[in-house]
Design a protein around this motif. Structure first.
Motif, PDB file in Angstrom:
ATOM      1  N   ASP A 106       0.868  -1.171   0.000  1.00 25.56           N
ATOM      2  CA  ASP A 106       0.000   0.000   0.000  1.00 25.56           C
ATOM      3  C   ASP A 106       0.910   1.228   0.000  1.00 25.56           C
ATOM      4  O   ASP A 106       1.734   1.391   0.903  1.00 25.56           O
ATOM      5  N   LYS A 107       0.794   2.091  -1.016  1.00 25.31           N
ATOM      6  CA  LYS A 107       1.689   3.249  -1.155  1.00 25.31           C
ATOM      7  C   LYS A 107       1.567   4.225   0.012  1.00 25.31           C
ATOM      8  O   LYS A 107       2.546   4.852   0.399  1.00 25.31           O
ATOM      9  N   ASN A 108       0.358   4.356   0.552  1.00 23.40           N
ATOM     10  CA  ASN A 108       0.143   5.326   1.622  1.00 23.40           C
ATOM     11  C   ASN A 108       0.587   4.819   2.993  1.00 23.40           C
ATOM     12  O   ASN A 108       1.165   5.558   3.774  1.00 23.40           O
ATOM     13  N   LYS A 109       0.332   3.563   3.282  1.00 25.17           N
ATOM     14  CA  LYS A 109       0.616   3.015   4.617  1.00 25.17           C
ATOM     15  C   LYS A 109       1.865   2.145   4.660  1.00 25.17           C
ATOM     16  O   LYS A 109       2.355   1.825   5.733  1.00 25.17           O
ATOM     17  N   GLY A 110       2.333   1.692   3.508  1.00 25.62           N
ATOM     18  CA  GLY A 110       3.506   0.824   3.474  1.00 25.62           C
ATOM     19  C   GLY A 110       3.222  -0.601   3.903  1.00 25.62           C
ATOM     20  O   GLY A 110       4.133  -1.402   4.062  1.00 25.62           O
ATOM     21  N   GLU A 111       1.963  -0.925   4.115  1.00 28.25           N
ATOM     22  CA  GLU A 111       1.579  -2.271   4.549  1.00 28.25           C
ATOM     23  C   GLU A 111       1.455  -3.203   3.345  1.00 28.25           C
ATOM     24  O   GLU A 111       1.131  -2.769   2.241  1.00 28.25           O
ATOM     25  N   THR A 112       1.699  -4.484   3.588  1.00 28.97           N
ATOM     26  CA  THR A 112       1.490  -5.486   2.547  1.00 28.97           C
ATOM     27  C   THR A 112      -0.005  -5.754   2.409  1.00 28.97           C
ATOM     28  O   THR A 112      -0.702  -5.965   3.399  1.00 28.97           O
ATOM     29  N   VAL A 113      -0.474  -5.730   1.166  1.00 27.69           N
ATOM     30  CA  VAL A 113      -1.882  -5.978   0.862  1.00 27.69           C
ATOM     31  C   VAL A 113      -1.951  -7.174  -0.072  1.00 27.69           C
ATOM     32  O   VAL A 113      -1.193  -7.267  -1.033  1.00 27.69           O
ATOM     33  N   THR A 114      -2.864  -8.102   0.230  1.00 28.33           N
ATOM     34  CA  THR A 114      -3.067  -9.273  -0.618  1.00 28.33           C
ATOM     35  C   THR A 114      -4.519  -9.321  -1.061  1.00 28.33           C
ATOM     36  O   THR A 114      -5.429  -9.176  -0.241  1.00 28.33           O
ATOM     37  N   LYS A 115      -4.729  -9.517  -2.336  1.00 28.00           N
ATOM     38  CA  LYS A 115      -6.071  -9.654  -2.920  1.00 28.00           C
ATOM     39  C   LYS A 115      -6.138 -10.983  -3.663  1.00 28.00           C
ATOM     40  O   LYS A 115      -5.140 -11.470  -4.187  1.00 28.00           O
ATOM     41  N   LEU A 116      -7.326 -11.573  -3.694  1.00 24.87           N
ATOM     42  CA  LEU A 116      -7.535 -12.850  -4.352  1.00 24.87           C
ATOM     43  C   LEU A 116      -8.587 -12.691  -5.442  1.00 24.87           C
ATOM     44  O   LEU A 116      -9.671 -12.154  -5.191  1.00 24.87           O
ATOM     45  N   ILE A 117      -8.264 -13.159  -6.647  1.00 21.34           N
ATOM     46  CA  ILE A 117      -9.216 -13.178  -7.759  1.00 21.34           C
ATOM     47  C   ILE A 117      -9.524 -14.644  -8.032  1.00 21.34           C
ATOM     48  O   ILE A 117      -8.617 -15.459  -8.191  1.00 21.34           O
ATOM     49  N   ILE A 118     -10.817 -14.975  -8.081  1.00 23.83           N
ATOM     50  CA  ILE A 118     -11.264 -16.353  -8.327  1.00 23.83           C
ATOM     51  C   ILE A 118     -11.965 -16.385  -9.687  1.00 23.83           C
ATOM     52  O   ILE A 118     -12.897 -15.608  -9.933  1.00 23.83           O
ATOM     53  N   ILE A 119     -11.480 -17.280 -10.555  1.00 25.11           N
ATOM     54  CA  ILE A 119     -12.054 -17.419 -11.901  1.00 25.11           C
ATOM     55  C   ILE A 119     -12.693 -18.800 -11.998  1.00 25.11           C
ATOM     56  O   ILE A 119     -11.997 -19.816 -11.960  1.00 25.11           O
ATOM     57  N   GLU A 120     -14.019 -18.831 -12.101  1.00 29.15           N
ATOM     58  CA  GLU A 120     -14.728 -20.107 -12.237  1.00 29.15           C
ATOM     59  C   GLU A 120     -14.772 -20.489 -13.713  1.00 29.15           C
ATOM     60  O   GLU A 120     -15.000 -19.635 -14.574  1.00 29.15           O
ATOM     61  N   THR A 121     -14.544 -21.782 -13.982  1.00 29.45           N
ATOM     62  CA  THR A 121     -14.526 -22.242 -15.368  1.00 29.45           C
ATOM     63  C   THR A 121     -15.648 -23.264 -15.603  1.00 29.45           C
ATOM     64  O   THR A 121     -15.984 -24.032 -14.692  1.00 29.45           O
ATOM     65  N   PRO A 122     -16.188 -23.332 -16.818  1.00 30.29           N
ATOM     66  CA  PRO A 122     -17.213 -24.329 -17.130  1.00 30.29           C
ATOM     67  C   PRO A 122     -16.635 -25.745 -17.074  1.00 30.29           C
ATOM     68  O   PRO A 122     -15.474 -25.952 -17.421  1.00 30.29           O
ATOM     69  N   MET A 123     -17.436 -26.674 -16.658  1.00 26.96           N
ATOM     70  CA  MET A 123     -17.002 -28.074 -16.582  1.00 26.96           C
ATOM     71  C   MET A 123     -17.841 -28.924 -17.524  1.00 26.96           C
ATOM     72  O   MET A 123     -18.741 -28.431 -18.185  1.00 26.96           O
ATOM     73  N   GLY A 124     -17.565 -30.215 -17.539  1.00 19.93           N
ATOM     74  CA  GLY A 124     -18.321 -31.161 -18.365  1.00 19.93           C
ATOM     75  C   GLY A 124     -17.737 -31.250 -19.751  1.00 19.93           C
ATOM     76  O   GLY A 124     -16.704 -30.680 -20.050  1.00 19.93           O
ATOM     77  N   CYS A 125     -18.432 -32.006 -20.611  1.00 20.46           N
ATOM     78  CA  CYS A 125     -17.916 -32.213 -21.968  1.00 20.46           C
ATOM     79  C   CYS A 125     -18.364 -31.136 -22.915  1.00 20.46           C
ATOM     80  O   CYS A 125     -19.186 -30.353 -22.653  1.00 20.46           O
TER      81      CYS A 125
END
Length: 125
Positions: A106-125
């Protein structure tokens, strides 16, 4: 900034088009791997082999059949009559979600920030 990627596999039951995905049951989770950058500084997602797509924890086939009966119904349960492992058609295992973990300061606080992006994918044939 650091970006890492991993994936999850799930079981799907296929019926020549329609399928019942067990995405709220058991999963295999790959290890987190850092993404590399190209010459333009763009992050490039990792590729996976066919063997990676089929990784799944060891399970009892009876547990699988019971879950299919509960979640998908009797018709889907009957499709598994001769199935002995989760990757035997009409059962299958494939990647159901990709995860991107972004870590930076974080540029303002200098703290480490972690974000998670989840991508769901189609299944089956």
């Amino acid at each position: 900034m650091k970006i890492e990627q991993c994936y999850e596999t799930s079981v799907t039951i296929m019926n020549e088009g329609p399928h019942c995905d067990l995405t709220d049951w058991k999963h295999f989770y790959s290890d987190w791997k850092s993404l590399q950058t190209n010459k333009k500084g763009q992050f490039i997602c990792n590729k996976y082999s066919e063997k990676d797509y089929e990784k799944f924890p060891e399970i009892s086939i009876e547990d699988l059949k019971q879950k299919v009966k509960e979640q998908c119904g009797e018709e889907w349960f009957n499709l598994l009559d001769k199935v002995k492992i989760p990757t035997e058609y009409p059962s299958g295992v494939s990647i159901s979600r990709y995860f991107l973990r972004i870590t930076g300061q974080d540029k303002n606080k200098g703290e480490t920030v972690t974000k998670l992006i989840i991508i769901e994918t189609p299944m089956g044939c």
